[in-house]
Motif scaffolding. Sequence first.
Motif, short mmCIF file in Angstrom:
data_model
loop_
_atom_site.label_atom_id
_atom_site.label_comp_id
_atom_site.label_asym_id
_atom_site.label_seq_id
_atom_site.Cartn_x
_atom_site.Cartn_y
_atom_site.Cartn_z
N THR A 184 0.86 -1.18 0.00
CA THR A 184 0.00 0.00 0.00
C THR A 184 0.89 1.24 0.00
O THR A 184 1.87 1.28 0.75
N TYR A 199 -3.03 6.52 -1.41
CA TYR A 199 -3.52 7.68 -0.66
C TYR A 199 -2.56 8.84 -0.89
O TYR A 199 -1.37 8.61 -1.14
N ALA A 214 -7.07 3.35 10.53
CA ALA A 214 -7.89 2.76 9.46
C ALA A 214 -7.01 2.00 8.48
O ALA A 214 -7.37 0.91 8.02
N VAL A 215 -5.84 2.56 8.15
CA VAL A 215 -4.95 1.88 7.19
C VAL A 215 -4.40 0.58 7.80
O VAL A 215 -4.32 -0.44 7.12
N TYR A 217 -5.80 -1.38 9.95
CA TYR A 217 -6.80 -2.45 10.09
C TYR A 217 -7.71 -2.63 8.88
O TYR A 217 -8.67 -3.37 8.94
N GLU A 218 -7.41 -1.94 7.77
CA GLU A 218 -8.32 -2.00 6.62
C GLU A 218 -8.43 -3.42 6.05
O GLU A 218 -7.52 -4.19 6.14
#
Length: 218
Positions: A184, A199, A214-215, A217-218
Amino acid sequence: MKKNGFIFDLDGVIVDTAKYHYLAWKNLANKLGFEFTEEQNELFKGVSRKRCLDILLQIGGVTATQKQFDHWMGEKNKEYLQYIENMDASEILSDVPKVLHFLKEKNIQMAVGSASKNARPILEKVGLISYFNTIIDGNNVTKAKPDPEVFLLAAQELGVRPQECVVFEDAVAGIQAAKNASMTSIGIGDAKILAEANYNFRDFTEISLDFLNAVIYE
Ligand code: BG6
Ligand code: MG
């Protein structure tokens, strides 16, 4: 998938050294009799010292013997080293320590993945070296970004799978390297230039702890 490894590029992400690289290349170009603009400098981000000189000489239409090439590479680095000699924590980009601290508290593994051969001394000077479980830099890799080697090696050293890694990058070649590594990517800088990132943020002041959670645990 839970993200267990975060990999940071160094120049232009953790510290504002991109301006010193630019100044040193610009002065060399001027000495050789041509101009080198900030726009052209975008091509140099994330790119090895040798490859940068290749591109610079191409821009100036200058041909070099091997001896001249080595000499100019040395000159550029000598000037760059003068700029970074007195670096201290004041040159860490805003809110980078906040993010490092947050990830450390979460027991996230962290690495630096940089093309620079000067990465270690810089991290020591600014006092951030202890945050990182491993540092992979220009001394450890044979293939330059956008090749994923630097980030894959970092993931391996961290003991995390590439898909579990997040990369912070300010260079187009670096975003592509992260993509090529199946990681990512978070682009730091101009979103138009770094459009391939997953992002985008102008800088770390725009990154909230909620976003990081959020990143992870996405
Ligand atoms: C990268 C920079 O991090 O390192 C490039 O973005 C630079 O601009 C490269 O050319 C190599 O750095 P050094 O310190 O080994 O000359
Ligand atoms: Mg960079």
